[in-house]
Design a protein around this motif. Sequence first.
Motif, PDB file in Angstrom:
ATOM      1  N   PRO A  19     -28.848  58.619 -23.102  1.00 44.00           N
ATOM      2  CA  PRO A  19     -30.352  58.669 -23.715  1.00 44.00           C
ATOM      3  C   PRO A  19     -31.196  58.969 -23.074  1.00 44.00           C
ATOM      4  O   PRO A  19     -30.674  58.744 -21.226  1.00 44.00           O
ATOM      5  N   GLU A  20     -32.772  60.187 -22.858  1.00 46.20           N
ATOM      6  CA  GLU A  20     -33.103  60.434 -22.587  1.00 46.20           C
ATOM      7  C   GLU A  20     -33.990  59.420 -20.917  1.00 46.20           C
ATOM      8  O   GLU A  20     -33.414  58.236 -22.137  1.00 46.20           O
ATOM      9  N   ALA A  21     -34.426  59.993 -20.321  1.00 45.34           N
ATOM     10  CA  ALA A  21     -35.370  58.832 -18.763  1.00 45.34           C
ATOM     11  C   ALA A  21     -36.033  57.939 -19.779  1.00 45.34           C
ATOM     12  O   ALA A  21     -36.142  56.846 -19.515  1.00 45.34           O
ATOM     13  N   LYS A  22     -37.079  58.788 -20.907  1.00 45.51           N
ATOM     14  CA  LYS A  22     -38.208  57.644 -22.115  1.00 45.51           C
ATOM     15  C   LYS A  22     -37.943  56.620 -22.704  1.00 45.51           C
ATOM     16  O   LYS A  22     -38.139  55.754 -23.230  1.00 45.51           O
ATOM     17  N   ASP A  23     -36.004  57.134 -22.831  1.00 42.08           N
ATOM     18  CA  ASP A  23     -35.275  56.050 -23.284  1.00 42.08           C
ATOM     19  C   ASP A  23     -35.293  54.554 -22.802  1.00 42.08           C
ATOM     20  O   ASP A  23     -34.626  54.798 -21.654  1.00 42.08           O
ATOM     21  N   VAL A  24     -34.610  53.545 -23.785  1.00 42.38           N
ATOM     22  CA  VAL A  24     -34.085  52.076 -22.929  1.00 42.38           C
ATOM     23  C   VAL A  24     -32.247  52.348 -22.772  1.00 42.38           C
ATOM     24  O   VAL A  24     -31.953  52.863 -24.558  1.00 42.38           O
ATOM     25  N   GLU A  25     -31.589  52.152 -21.884  1.00 44.80           N
ATOM     26  CA  GLU A  25     -30.780  51.466 -21.526  1.00 44.80           C
ATOM     27  C   GLU A  25     -29.509  50.426 -21.767  1.00 44.80           C
ATOM     28  O   GLU A  25     -30.082  49.946 -21.233  1.00 44.80           O
ATOM     29  N   GLY A  83     -31.385  45.348 -20.462  1.00 41.00           N
ATOM     30  CA  GLY A  83     -31.647  46.807 -20.192  1.00 41.00           C
ATOM     31  C   GLY A  83     -32.272  47.217 -19.168  1.00 41.00           C
ATOM     32  O   GLY A  83     -32.997  46.847 -18.374  1.00 41.00           O
ATOM     33  N   SER A  84     -32.821  48.706 -18.922  1.00 43.69           N
ATOM     34  CA  SER A  84     -32.804  49.652 -18.048  1.00 43.69           C
ATOM     35  C   SER A  84     -33.313  51.050 -18.952  1.00 43.69           C
ATOM     36  O   SER A  84     -33.357  51.321 -19.339  1.00 43.69           O
ATOM     37  N   ILE A  85     -34.750  50.926 -17.575  1.00 39.73           N
ATOM     38  CA  ILE A  85     -35.591  52.463 -18.153  1.00 39.73           C
ATOM     39  C   ILE A  85     -35.151  53.041 -16.729  1.00 39.73           C
ATOM     40  O   ILE A  85     -35.986  53.094 -15.389  1.00 39.73           O
ATOM     41  N   GLY A  86     -34.808  54.216 -16.933  1.00 39.75           N
ATOM     42  CA  GLY A  86     -34.508  55.245 -15.904  1.00 39.75           C
ATOM     43  C   GLY A  86     -35.890  56.169 -16.092  1.00 39.75           C
ATOM     44  O   GLY A  86     -36.326  57.375 -16.695  1.00 39.75           O
ATOM     45  N   THR A 117     -40.862  34.893 -18.629  1.00 39.55           N
ATOM     46  CA  THR A 117     -39.369  34.762 -19.136  1.00 39.55           C
ATOM     47  C   THR A 117     -38.326  36.004 -19.677  1.00 39.55           C
ATOM     48  O   THR A 117     -37.768  36.392 -19.693  1.00 39.55           O
ATOM     49  N   VAL A 118     -39.784  37.648 -18.854  1.00 42.86           N
ATOM     50  CA  VAL A 118     -37.805  37.975 -18.345  1.00 42.86           C
ATOM     51  C   VAL A 118     -38.907  38.930 -17.223  1.00 42.86           C
ATOM     52  O   VAL A 118     -40.611  38.648 -17.277  1.00 42.86           O
ATOM     53  N   LEU A 119     -37.862  39.344 -16.054  1.00 46.26           N
ATOM     54  CA  LEU A 119     -38.368  39.765 -15.274  1.00 46.26           C
ATOM     55  C   LEU A 119     -37.384  41.416 -15.063  1.00 46.26           C
ATOM     56  O   LEU A 119     -36.994  41.813 -15.625  1.00 46.26           O
ATOM     57  N   SER A 120     -38.480  42.189 -14.166  1.00 45.65           N
ATOM     58  CA  SER A 120     -38.488  42.998 -14.512  1.00 45.65           C
ATOM     59  C   SER A 120     -38.150  43.736 -12.970  1.00 45.65           C
ATOM     60  O   SER A 120     -38.836  42.932 -11.754  1.00 45.65           O
ATOM     61  N   SER A 121     -36.967  45.476 -12.336  1.00 40.62           N
ATOM     62  CA  SER A 121     -37.325  45.447 -11.158  1.00 40.62           C
ATOM     63  C   SER A 121     -37.417  46.686 -10.634  1.00 40.62           C
ATOM     64  O   SER A 121     -36.895  47.266 -11.631  1.00 40.62           O
ATOM     65  N   ALA A 122     -38.053  46.778 -10.256  1.00 43.33           N
ATOM     66  CA  ALA A 122     -37.845  48.780 -10.276  1.00 43.33           C
ATOM     67  C   ALA A 122     -36.414  49.057  -8.109  1.00 43.33           C
ATOM     68  O   ALA A 122     -37.349  47.741  -7.015  1.00 43.33           O
ATOM     69  N   GLY A 123     -35.752  49.513  -7.962  1.00 46.46           N
ATOM     70  CA  GLY A 123     -34.983  49.897  -7.437  1.00 46.46           C
ATOM     71  C   GLY A 123     -35.177  51.597  -7.143  1.00 46.46           C
ATOM     72  O   GLY A 123     -35.344  52.116  -7.808  1.00 46.46           O
ATOM     73  N   ASN A 124     -34.226  52.214  -5.903  1.00 47.96           N
ATOM     74  CA  ASN A 124     -34.478  53.019  -5.192  1.00 47.96           C
ATOM     75  C   ASN A 124     -33.243  54.172  -5.972  1.00 47.96           C
ATOM     76  O   ASN A 124     -32.918  55.294  -5.970  1.00 47.96           O
TER      77      ASN A 124
END
Length: 450
Positions: free
Chosen positions: A441-447, A426-429, A400-407
């Motif tokens: 938000p810092e990198a550990k937060d969800v934007e 949402g996205s995570i830095g 039900t949820v897809l995650s993707s990692a990019g450059n």
Amino acid sequence: MIQTGLIQNAHNDLVTDAVYDFYGLRLATCSLDQRIKVWRLEESTGTWTVEDDWKAHDAPVSKLSWAHPEFGSVIASASFDRTVKIWEQSVQTALDQQQNANNAGSGPSTTRWVERAVLPDARGTIRCVEFAPHHFGLKLATIATDNVLRIYECLEQPTLSSWQLIDEIDIVNAIPGPSPSHLSRAQTAALATPTQTHATLDGASASLVAQALQQNLQQQNASGVSGSIPQSRATLGNREADGGWTLSWCKDRYWGEIVAAGAGNNGIIKVVQLNSRRSQVLLTLDASPVGSGAAEPQQQQPSAGGEAAGQSAGAQQQQNANVYSVASVAWAPSCGRSYHLIATGSRDGHVRIWKVKPPPEDSMDEDGHEHEEKWSAAIVGDFDHHKSAVGRVEWNITGTVLSSAGNDGRIRLWKAGLNSVWKPAGSIGVEQTAEEPAGQPEAKDVEMET
């Protein structure tokens, strides 16, 4: 709020893959430094500690895959040295781990994982390896830069020492139908590593791969446009690396053993149904403007005149200028759905979600004749938020949820809303970027994105 953890100095070189075990309590990583590390989660503190560390191959390790726990603690590793190795954690290891945990200052052992088998059939860099769903037995699939999808089956599960190559399919030349192109052993032509477009048959060292990665990064920075593919990529000296890239098994046992695999730099994924007698390509997922989305490749008719030939050559040149590779494909768990979801992450910067429909269960008419119903597919989500190459896509356990990692240094989440419309969730830095203004938000937060 989702928190992220950081493992400092995990490897001495670029980390090429990281995979969780079935329970999510152990993490296996591999690197260009030719080593594999197994990490264990300390649930009380939320930190990861290295459990095992060993030199696995004589060349950079490209991919890892955990087998289902019913087969024990088993890992398959793929490498630039054109081999797949099967590793098993010995029974004595568990006792050693408990004893070492009681000894302060004791380092991780390098002899806990035992090499059980070596599969040397590939004629190029093996870019992906994945164990089959456990209900199909102890099987695994690999794909290499020789464009060949190989299926192996373990014949001696207690010892894991005997593996049989049960199928070889040339993914590039396979067309939809009952008889895909099975490979002749003399047909292969080894290509380059994932970061090089040309190489000799001797393979590539870690230093060459690192150099190629650096050159690619410099070219992207020099282009100044992160959201598009540089035109120079289509030239002979700087083009997309071809060869086999990725694969994913269908998780639903009802439809049998099916694998989605991508090879070449044409942005195409082929869905192959495996059979002991005659495997077949069910459909082709093609997101290009000239592709039909899920139909058989169209046959090009020869041109009748010079003008038509010139137009055909121009169209072909334009098509070659936009080639790209699908770097990752993930087949979602079905969870009772009447259709399948397949996600792809491409080097053109797009995350795509395909809705794949099998033929109706009742394919016979009243007279007992079989209908010509076939598998079909359509894109239900197409996102270019990463604005750079997408290297990995993964589903959650329910699909039900897809995650993707990019450059772009972010992990992005996608979820279906009302009317099954897929939207960003949402996205995570991975790291704080210089472009982000103060107060973000810092990198550990969800934007969260709207």
